[in-house]
Design a protein around this motif. Structure first.
Motif, short mmCIF file in Angstrom:
data_model
loop_
_atom_site.label_atom_id
_atom_site.label_comp_id
_atom_site.label_asym_id
_atom_site.label_seq_id
_atom_site.Cartn_x
_atom_site.Cartn_y
_atom_site.Cartn_z
N MET A 1 0.84 -1.20 0.00
CA MET A 1 0.00 0.00 0.00
C MET A 1 0.88 1.25 0.00
SD MET A 1 -2.62 1.30 2.93
CE MET A 1 -1.24 1.99 3.83
N LYS A 2 0.50 2.23 -0.81
CA LYS A 2 1.23 3.50 -0.83
C LYS A 2 0.39 4.56 -0.14
CE LYS A 2 3.11 2.35 -5.32
NZ LYS A 2 2.73 2.42 -6.73
N LEU A 3 1.07 5.43 0.56
CA LEU A 3 0.33 6.47 1.28
C LEU A 3 1.11 7.78 1.23
CD1 LEU A 3 -1.33 6.03 4.76
CD2 LEU A 3 0.02 8.05 4.27
N THR A 4 0.50 8.82 0.72
CA THR A 4 1.10 10.15 0.82
C THR A 4 0.06 11.08 1.41
OG1 THR A 4 0.39 10.76 -1.41
CG2 THR A 4 2.59 9.82 -1.20
N GLN A 5 0.51 12.07 2.15
CA GLN A 5 -0.46 13.00 2.72
C GLN A 5 0.00 14.43 2.59
OE1 GLN A 5 -1.09 12.72 7.00
NE2 GLN A 5 0.63 11.35 7.18
N ARG A 6 -0.98 15.30 2.42
CA ARG A 6 -0.70 16.73 2.34
C ARG A 6 -1.52 17.41 3.43
NH1 ARG A 6 -1.48 18.77 -3.36
NH2 ARG A 6 -3.54 19.47 -2.77
N ILE A 7 -0.80 18.00 4.37
CA ILE A 7 -1.49 18.66 5.48
C ILE A 7 -1.70 20.11 5.11
CG2 ILE A 7 -1.31 19.30 7.91
CD1 ILE A 7 0.52 16.77 8.20
N GLU A 8 -2.93 20.50 5.03
CA GLU A 8 -3.27 21.88 4.68
C GLU A 8 -3.92 22.54 5.89
OE1 GLU A 8 -5.59 21.80 1.10
OE2 GLU A 8 -4.23 20.39 0.12
N GLU A 9 -4.25 23.79 5.74
CA GLU A 9 -4.78 24.53 6.89
C GLU A 9 -6.10 23.94 7.37
OE1 GLU A 9 -4.79 28.68 6.20
OE2 GLU A 9 -5.90 29.13 8.05
N ASP A 10 -6.98 23.62 6.39
CA ASP A 10 -8.33 23.21 6.77
C ASP A 10 -8.59 21.71 6.67
OD1 ASP A 10 -8.96 25.85 7.20
OD2 ASP A 10 -9.51 26.16 5.10
N LEU A 11 -7.74 21.02 5.98
CA LEU A 11 -7.98 19.58 5.83
C LEU A 11 -6.66 18.85 5.55
CD1 LEU A 11 -7.87 18.59 2.59
CD2 LEU A 11 -10.00 19.84 2.51
N THR A 12 -6.72 17.55 5.70
CA THR A 12 -5.59 16.70 5.31
C THR A 12 -6.04 15.84 4.14
OG1 THR A 12 -4.72 16.66 7.55
CG2 THR A 12 -3.98 14.91 6.08
N LEU A 13 -5.26 15.92 3.06
CA LEU A 13 -5.57 15.10 1.88
C LEU A 13 -4.63 13.89 1.88
CD1 LEU A 13 -6.92 14.67 -0.92
CD2 LEU A 13 -5.09 16.08 -1.88
N ILE A 14 -5.23 12.71 1.91
CA ILE A 14 -4.43 11.48 1.93
C ILE A 14 -4.68 10.72 0.63
CG2 ILE A 14 -4.11 9.24 3.07
CD1 ILE A 14 -4.62 10.62 5.71
N ARG A 15 -3.61 10.44 -0.08
CA ARG A 15 -3.75 9.66 -1.32
C ARG A 15 -3.24 8.25 -1.04
NH1 ARG A 15 -4.99 13.49 -5.19
NH2 ARG A 15 -3.97 15.50 -4.90
N LEU A 16 -4.10 7.27 -1.33
CA LEU A 16 -3.73 5.88 -1.09
C LEU A 16 -3.55 5.17 -2.43
CD1 LEU A 16 -6.27 4.91 1.73
CD2 LEU A 16 -3.89 5.61 1.98
N GLY A 17 -2.72 4.15 -2.42
CA GLY A 17 -2.54 3.34 -3.62
C GLY A 17 -2.33 1.89 -3.26
N GLY A 18 -2.66 1.00 -4.18
CA GLY A 18 -2.46 -0.43 -3.92
C GLY A 18 -3.69 -1.07 -3.31
N SER A 41 -5.85 18.24 11.20
CA SER A 41 -7.27 18.60 11.07
C SER A 41 -8.12 17.32 11.12
CB SER A 41 -7.49 19.30 9.73
OG SER A 41 -8.86 19.37 9.44
N PRO A 42 -9.29 17.39 11.74
CA PRO A 42 -10.18 16.21 11.71
C PRO A 42 -10.92 16.09 10.38
CG PRO A 42 -11.22 17.95 12.96
CD PRO A 42 -9.87 18.48 12.55
N HIS A 43 -10.67 17.02 9.48
CA HIS A 43 -11.29 16.94 8.15
C HIS A 43 -10.32 16.20 7.23
CE1 HIS A 43 -14.24 19.61 9.72
NE2 HIS A 43 -13.43 20.65 9.77
N ILE A 44 -10.68 14.97 6.91
CA ILE A 44 -9.78 14.11 6.13
C ILE A 44 -10.44 13.76 4.80
CG2 ILE A 44 -8.48 11.94 6.13
CD1 ILE A 44 -7.72 13.45 8.56
#
Lengths: 119, 154
Positions: A1-18, A41-44
């Protein structure tokens, strides 16, 4: 599984792969999601477009993370859900738990709208 | 494409060590088998999801991730149906794994476990468990072939 995350001011964007299966990968995902909820952020927003499939263990991780986010006033929302993953969410009725959006833009907008609605 | 005569049916067997990371190999095999049997896309997806759930259970619950132990799969490709048998040699099946309630009920919806068997039962036409504490567990997953306006044996 691949996982990258971008933490922004209002949300966290998590991209998954595999594959989202269980085992060591599952622990990596569980830790990353809980850390995001606790520390940023609790906004995921999770981008599932590179995820080929999810089993019941993977669903369990998404649910526990969603509950953790909800306790903090946020939510875990999904984008890029394939037909196969959509069918497993539909059979388990988890499509009524997770908000699913067809695009990243719409997913982002839903968090903005939720924030704007708050007093 | 003309189908081969499969009156007698064909059998494919496959075994692999109890490692979740190998499940994609199983996924590819299932895709190949459902293509051979001309399942439509939805049915093929349902078979794959169910076989992977059964494989996950065998690895996690049956063999406790012991890579020395092999999970055995048998695919009986019959004219009217596909029967998949998943066998583990673990210490036995935990009956509690079979959810008594429907995990899609509102009060159970947020539970983080207990969905695997429910998913199999919803996606396959028949799911049976042959449980023997001395030998392990045999899960039988049956999916009927539904051809578009044709008799399965035509």
């Amino acid at each position: 599984m691949k996982l990258t995350q971008r933490i922004e001011e209002d949300l966290t964007l998590i991209r998954l792969g595999g594959q989202l299966l269980g085992g060591p990968d599952a622990e990596q995902l569980r830790s990353a999601l809980l850390a995001a909820v606790e520390q940023s952020s609790p906004h995921i927003l999770i981008d599932m477009s590179e995820v080929s499939w999810v089993n019941s263990t993977g669903l369990g991780i998404l649910i526990s993370s969603h509950l953790a986010a909800r306790q903090k006033g946020g939510a875990l929302k999904l984008i890029g859900v394939s037909k196969r993953i959509e069918s497993i969410l539909s059979v388990t009725r988890l499509n009524t738990v997770f908000e699913i959006f067809p695009s990243e833009e719409e997913g982002r907008r839903s968090f903005s709208a939720a924030s704007a609605g708050k007093p | 494409m003309e189908r081969r005569d499969r009156d007698e049916g064909e059998v494919i067997t496959f075994s692999f060590p109890s490692r979740l990371e190998l499940l994609p190999v199983l996924d590819r095999l299932v895709q190949g088998i459902t293509e051979q049997m001309e399942f439509d896309e939805d049915a093929a997806g349902e078979v794959a999801i169910s076989v992977i759930e059964a494989g996950t259970n065998a690895i996690q619950h049956g063999h406790k991730h012991n890579q020395e132990k092999q999970v055995d799969f048998r695919f009986d490709m019959r004219p009217d149906y596909l029967l998949v048998t998943v066998v583990d040699s673990g210490p036995g099946f935990e009956p509690d794994m079979i959810p008594r309630n429907d995990p899609s009920n509102p009060e159970d919806l947020m539970r983080s476990s207990g969905r695997g068997i429910y998913i199999m039962r919803r996606m396959m036409d028949q799911v049976d468990f042959d449980i023997d504490p001395a030998r392990g567990t045999r899960v039988l997953l049956k999916k009927l072939r539904r051809t578009n306006g044709r008799s399965p044996s035509a």
